[in-house]
Design an enzyme around this catalytic site. Structure first.
Site, PDB file in Angstrom:
ATOM      1  N   HIS A 131      -2.441  -5.108   4.814  1.00 60.76           N
ATOM      2  CA  HIS A 131      -2.167  -6.530   4.578  1.00 60.76           C
ATOM      3  C   HIS A 131      -1.066  -7.006   5.523  1.00 60.76           C
ATOM      4  O   HIS A 131      -0.227  -6.221   5.966  1.00 60.76           O
ATOM      5  CB  HIS A 131      -1.685  -6.773   3.142  1.00 60.76           C
ATOM      6  CG  HIS A 131      -2.732  -6.562   2.104  1.00 60.76           C
ATOM      7  ND1 HIS A 131      -3.326  -7.597   1.414  1.00 60.76           N
ATOM      8  CD2 HIS A 131      -3.282  -5.422   1.605  1.00 60.76           C
ATOM      9  CE1 HIS A 131      -4.205  -7.109   0.553  1.00 60.76           C
ATOM     10  NE2 HIS A 131      -4.193  -5.790   0.648  1.00 60.76           N
TER      11      HIS A 131
ATOM     12  N   GLU B 234       1.305  -3.093  -4.991  1.00 62.60           N
ATOM     13  CA  GLU B 234       0.913  -1.703  -4.710  1.00 62.60           C
ATOM     14  C   GLU B 234       2.111  -0.867  -4.260  1.00 62.60           C
ATOM     15  O   GLU B 234       2.117  -0.262  -3.203  1.00 62.60           O
ATOM     16  CB  GLU B 234      -0.222  -1.632  -3.688  1.00 62.60           C
ATOM     17  CG  GLU B 234      -1.594  -1.821  -4.300  1.00 62.60           C
ATOM     18  CD  GLU B 234      -2.697  -1.199  -3.470  1.00 62.60           C
ATOM     19  OE1 GLU B 234      -3.144  -0.088  -3.839  1.00 62.60           O
ATOM     20  OE2 GLU B 234      -3.126  -1.813  -2.485  1.00 62.60           O
TER      21      GLU B 234
ATOM     22  N   ASN C 141      -6.837 -10.631  -4.485  1.00 57.08           N
ATOM     23  CA  ASN C 141      -8.127  -9.945  -4.325  1.00 57.08           C
ATOM     24  C   ASN C 141      -9.323 -10.885  -4.517  1.00 57.08           C
ATOM     25  O   ASN C 141     -10.387 -10.467  -4.970  1.00 57.08           O
ATOM     26  CB  ASN C 141      -8.233  -8.727  -5.252  1.00 57.08           C
ATOM     27  CG  ASN C 141      -7.778  -7.444  -4.560  1.00 57.08           C
ATOM     28  OD1 ASN C 141      -8.160  -7.180  -3.423  1.00 57.08           O
ATOM     29  ND2 ASN C 141      -6.959  -6.664  -5.246  1.00 57.08           N
TER      30      ASN C 141
ATOM     31  N   ASN D 165       0.842  -1.203   0.000  1.00 60.86           N
ATOM     32  CA  ASN D 165       0.000   0.000   0.000  1.00 60.86           C
ATOM     33  C   ASN D 165       0.878   1.254   0.000  1.00 60.86           C
ATOM     34  O   ASN D 165       0.642   2.194   0.759  1.00 60.86           O
ATOM     35  CB  ASN D 165      -0.974   0.000   1.185  1.00 60.86           C
ATOM     36  CG  ASN D 165      -2.122   0.972   0.991  1.00 60.86           C
ATOM     37  OD1 ASN D 165      -2.350   1.478  -0.105  1.00 60.86           O
ATOM     38  ND2 ASN D 165      -2.840   1.260   2.056  1.00 60.86           N
TER      39      ASN D 165
ATOM     40  N   ASP E 221      -1.258 -10.259  -4.174  1.00 61.21           N
ATOM     41  CA  ASP E 221      -2.576  -9.888  -3.688  1.00 61.21           C
ATOM     42  C   ASP E 221      -3.557 -10.247  -4.800  1.00 61.21           C
ATOM     43  O   ASP E 221      -3.666  -9.542  -5.804  1.00 61.21           O
ATOM     44  CB  ASP E 221      -2.596  -8.390  -3.380  1.00 61.21           C
ATOM     45  CG  ASP E 221      -3.960  -7.895  -2.932  1.00 61.21           C
ATOM     46  OD1 ASP E 221      -4.897  -8.706  -2.854  1.00 61.21           O
ATOM     47  OD2 ASP E 221      -4.086  -6.679  -2.676  1.00 61.21           O
TER      48      ASP E 221
END
Length: 263
Positions: free
Chosen positions: A252, A36, A154, A10, A152
């Site tokens: 995360h 990310e 998702n 992130n 990730d």
């Protein structure tokens, strides 16, 4: 043992400010796949192109502050592949592959960031297009080489992969179409969900993501969104797994698997 970690940052600058490099130095993985990154080359060069002795390789998004993936490795890859040949999603910086080729084995480690569809129908349709494009690529890759795809994803595959599965059956990340795609990946395509290979029945201990709303983390109302997906020969070399719930640097948690690869 080859220690491989996956983590959605992130934002690499944000995670760095929260101590991710010091954690990596203590944890000492051989490779960490990150998602990310939310940065471009100019932001990373000279600052984050190496972390804790690991050299980074990246696939940046064209849009500033958006998406982006990387893989930091202790071992020098024989080749680096950025993107998987789909113009729409290669522009978003969602796939980087490190290749480690020896006379005995052709091995790839992939860091991949699947789109989220939670912002609305337009992005959900983009997510479906991504899944449709990625599947044949993974089929072709599996025909040529062994690999581990970390990232990730998702998608929570099964009811045991998220706390409130009943209330999320119509929400992105747990839609029937997404779950069916995962099932196909693990059956017809023949990949292995390595965490579930090692821990087939865990529930609340398996979560890797928590919403920032409603005290989800404090109450452990989580989802398992971060995976190691491997070809069978590599998956069966997995020896141990760990989810570092208390060591988050974003929304995360890092997930690590140790493989008896002999690199």
């Amino acid at each position: 043992m080859f220690k491989l970690t996956s983590l959605n940052l992130n934002g690499i600058r944000s995670a760095a400010g929260k101590g991710v490099e010091a954690w990596l130095a203590r944890h000492s993985p051989d490779c960490i796949c990150v998602q990310e990154v939310k940065a471009q080359h100019a932001d990373v060069h000279g600052k984050y192109d190496a972390l804790a002795g690991l050299k980074g390789h990246f696939h940046f998004a064209e849009k500033k502050g958006y998406s982006g993936v990387g893989a930091f490795s202790r071992h020098e890859p024989s080749d680096v592949v950025a993107g998987f040949g789909c113009a729409e999603f290669d522009a978003e910086g969602r796939y980087v592959e490190l290749r480690f080729d020896t006379p005995q084995r052709k091995l790839s480690i992939v860091s991949c960031y699947f789109p989220s569809g939670s912002s609305g129908e337009e992005r959900q349709q983009a997510k479906f297009r991504f899944l449709d494009a990625l599947d044949p690529h993974l089929v072709a890759l599996k025909a040529q080489r062994e690999f581990i795809l970390c990232g990730d994803i998702n998608i929570a595959h099964h009811e045991k992969d998220l706390k409130n599965w009943k209330g999320n059956r119509k929400n992105s990340g747990f839609l029937p179409e997404e779950r069916a795609w995962m099932t196909k990946l693990l059956t017809e395509t023949g990949l292995v969900d390595v965490y579930r290979h090692l821990q087939p029945e865990t529930t609340e201990a398996c979560y890797t993501w928590w919403s920032n709303r409603g005290q989800a983390y404090a109450k452990n109302v989580g989802w398992r969104l971060d995976y190691h997906l491997a070809t069978p020969g590599i998956a069966h070399l997995a020896r141990s797994e760990a989810i570092y719930r208390e060591q988050r640097f974003s929304d995360h948690a890092p997930i690590t698997v140790e493989y008896d690869l002999g690199l």
